[in-house]
Scaffold this motif. Structure first.
Motif, short mmCIF file in Angstrom:
data_model
loop_
_atom_site.label_atom_id
_atom_site.label_comp_id
_atom_site.label_asym_id
_atom_site.label_seq_id
_atom_site.Cartn_x
_atom_site.Cartn_y
_atom_site.Cartn_z
N TRP A 117 -34.90 12.39 -9.30
CA TRP A 117 -36.28 12.61 -8.88
C TRP A 117 -36.36 13.95 -8.16
N MET A 118 -37.29 14.80 -8.55
CA MET A 118 -37.49 16.09 -7.93
C MET A 118 -38.71 16.02 -7.00
N VAL A 119 -38.50 16.36 -5.74
CA VAL A 119 -39.60 16.38 -4.78
C VAL A 119 -40.06 17.82 -4.64
N ARG A 120 -41.30 18.08 -5.05
CA ARG A 120 -41.84 19.44 -5.03
C ARG A 120 -42.86 19.59 -3.91
N LEU A 121 -42.77 20.71 -3.20
CA LEU A 121 -43.63 20.96 -2.05
C LEU A 121 -44.62 22.08 -2.37
N TYR A 122 -45.89 21.81 -2.07
CA TYR A 122 -46.94 22.81 -2.20
C TYR A 122 -47.48 23.09 -0.80
N ALA A 123 -47.19 24.28 -0.29
CA ALA A 123 -47.57 24.61 1.08
C ALA A 123 -47.57 26.12 1.28
N TRP A 124 -48.35 26.55 2.26
CA TRP A 124 -48.30 27.95 2.70
C TRP A 124 -47.25 28.06 3.79
N GLU A 125 -46.28 28.94 3.58
CA GLU A 125 -45.20 29.13 4.54
C GLU A 125 -45.54 30.30 5.45
N PRO A 126 -45.40 30.15 6.78
CA PRO A 126 -45.79 31.23 7.70
C PRO A 126 -44.88 32.45 7.56
N PRO A 127 -45.34 33.62 8.01
CA PRO A 127 -44.56 34.86 7.86
C PRO A 127 -43.39 34.99 8.84
N SER A 128 -43.21 34.04 9.72
CA SER A 128 -42.09 34.09 10.66
C SER A 128 -40.81 33.64 9.98
N THR A 129 -39.67 33.89 10.62
CA THR A 129 -38.38 33.44 10.10
C THR A 129 -38.16 31.99 10.53
N ASP A 130 -38.02 31.10 9.55
CA ASP A 130 -37.94 29.67 9.85
C ASP A 130 -36.78 29.02 9.10
N PHE A 131 -36.34 27.88 9.66
CA PHE A 131 -35.27 27.09 9.06
C PHE A 131 -35.74 25.64 9.01
N TYR A 132 -35.48 24.98 7.87
CA TYR A 132 -36.05 23.67 7.62
C TYR A 132 -34.98 22.63 7.27
N MET A 133 -35.31 21.39 7.62
CA MET A 133 -34.52 20.23 7.20
C MET A 133 -35.46 19.27 6.49
N PHE A 134 -35.06 18.82 5.29
CA PHE A 134 -35.89 17.92 4.49
C PHE A 134 -35.21 16.56 4.38
N ASN A 135 -35.98 15.51 4.66
CA ASN A 135 -35.53 14.13 4.50
C ASN A 135 -36.56 13.37 3.67
N GLY A 136 -36.14 12.21 3.15
CA GLY A 136 -37.05 11.39 2.37
C GLY A 136 -37.05 9.95 2.83
N MET A 137 -38.22 9.31 2.73
CA MET A 137 -38.36 7.89 3.07
C MET A 137 -38.98 7.15 1.90
N ARG A 138 -38.49 5.94 1.65
CA ARG A 138 -39.06 5.06 0.64
C ARG A 138 -39.58 3.81 1.33
N ASN A 139 -40.88 3.59 1.23
CA ASN A 139 -41.51 2.41 1.83
C ASN A 139 -41.16 2.27 3.31
N GLY A 140 -41.14 3.41 4.01
CA GLY A 140 -40.92 3.41 5.45
C GLY A 140 -39.48 3.43 5.89
N THR A 141 -38.53 3.43 4.94
CA THR A 141 -37.11 3.45 5.27
C THR A 141 -36.48 4.74 4.78
N ILE A 142 -35.78 5.42 5.67
CA ILE A 142 -35.17 6.69 5.28
C ILE A 142 -34.06 6.45 4.27
N ILE A 143 -34.00 7.28 3.23
CA ILE A 143 -32.98 7.13 2.19
C ILE A 143 -32.01 8.31 2.18
N THR A 144 -32.34 9.37 2.86
CA THR A 144 -31.39 10.49 3.03
C THR A 144 -30.70 10.30 4.37
N ASP A 145 -29.92 9.22 4.47
CA ASP A 145 -29.42 8.77 5.77
C ASP A 145 -28.01 9.24 6.07
#
Length: 244
Positions: A147-175
């Motif tokens: 499953w591919m999770v695709r993000l549509y968003a405007w990213e700010p011009p600052s230097t940023d670092f991100y962490m992505f997690n996923g939940m299924r039906n309220g339970t985290i699956i990237t545990d």
């Protein structure tokens, strides 16, 4: 000449051998290991305390119990209380949430010294998440069985670092650390992400009718580097071309 060289090289390969080498990593003094989680969302805000262990100890790290753990945001000081059912885990009150842009001071007083030290302190500022998120799309790549999770968003011009997690039906699956996606914003800094893949899940982790939630966290550069280095250590490596 070419045939002669091939015979010589073949002989070299046939005469090669391997030798088992036992590397003595030795031991070192015990350190306090602190990990935790404070977010601007209601939930389990916690600090975990353990002791360090030798690389080949093959035992869970010893928990540190009986400590006094305080977190100060400049206006209020809150004590994190140890969970008697989860020794070494210290939880904030259930209504406690973090505030983006706030600097937090952590102070720890141990019941028993570690390497002669009782008092520990640290501080960190919670990054501000300024992304303007439009939507996400979850689609199955049948060829990759992911499953591919695709993000549509405007990213700010600052230097940023991100962490992505996923939940299924309220339970985290990237545990686990290996399942996290850690990324900087070099490819999209100040631009629209246009469906960038930010997370991949196994085919059997989602079913029709499930509710999927993407957790996007803005983290510090230091924490991002720590997680990337940890992922590099635990993933399988080719012994011929990777480091020790």
């Amino acid at each position: 000449m070419n045939i002669f060289m091939a015979v010589i090289m073949g002989g070299l390969f046939l005469s090669s051998c391997t030798e088992k080498i036992d590397i003595d990593l030795g031991t070192t003094y015990t350190r306090l290991v602190v990990s935790g989680n404070i977010t601007p969302q209601l939930g389990n805000q916690y600090i975990r305390l353990t002791k360090s262990a030798d690389y080949f100890s093959n035992q869970p790290p010893p928990d540190v119990t009986g400590a006094t753990v305080m977190v100060d945001d400049g206006s209020f000081s809150v004590q994190f209380i140890e969970d008697t059912n989860n020794i070494g885990y210290y939880f904030a009150p259930s209504n406690y949430i973090g505030v983006s842009g706030t600097t937090y001071d952590l102070s720890i007083k141990l019941a028993q010294p570690i390497n002669g030290t009782v008092n520990y302190s640290a501080n960190e500022t919670m990054p501000i998440l300024a992304d303007n998120i439009d939507s996400i799309v979850v689609e199955l790549n049948e060829k990759a069985s992911r499953w591919m999770v695709r993000l549509y968003a405007w990213e700010p011009p600052s230097t940023d670092f991100y962490m992505f997690n996923g939940m299924r039906n309220g339970t985290i699956i990237t545990d686990s650390v290996s399942r996290l996606n850690i990324s900087d914003d070099r490819l999209y800094n100040g631009n629209y992400t246009a469906g960038a893949v930010v997370l991949m899940l196994y085919e059997d982790e989602l079913q029709p009718g499930d509710t999927f939630t993407l957790i996007l966290s803005n983290i510090t550069e230091e924490y991002a580097n720590f997680l990337l280095e940890l992922q590099d250590e635990i993933r399988p490596n080719d012994p011929m071309f990777s480091g020790p």
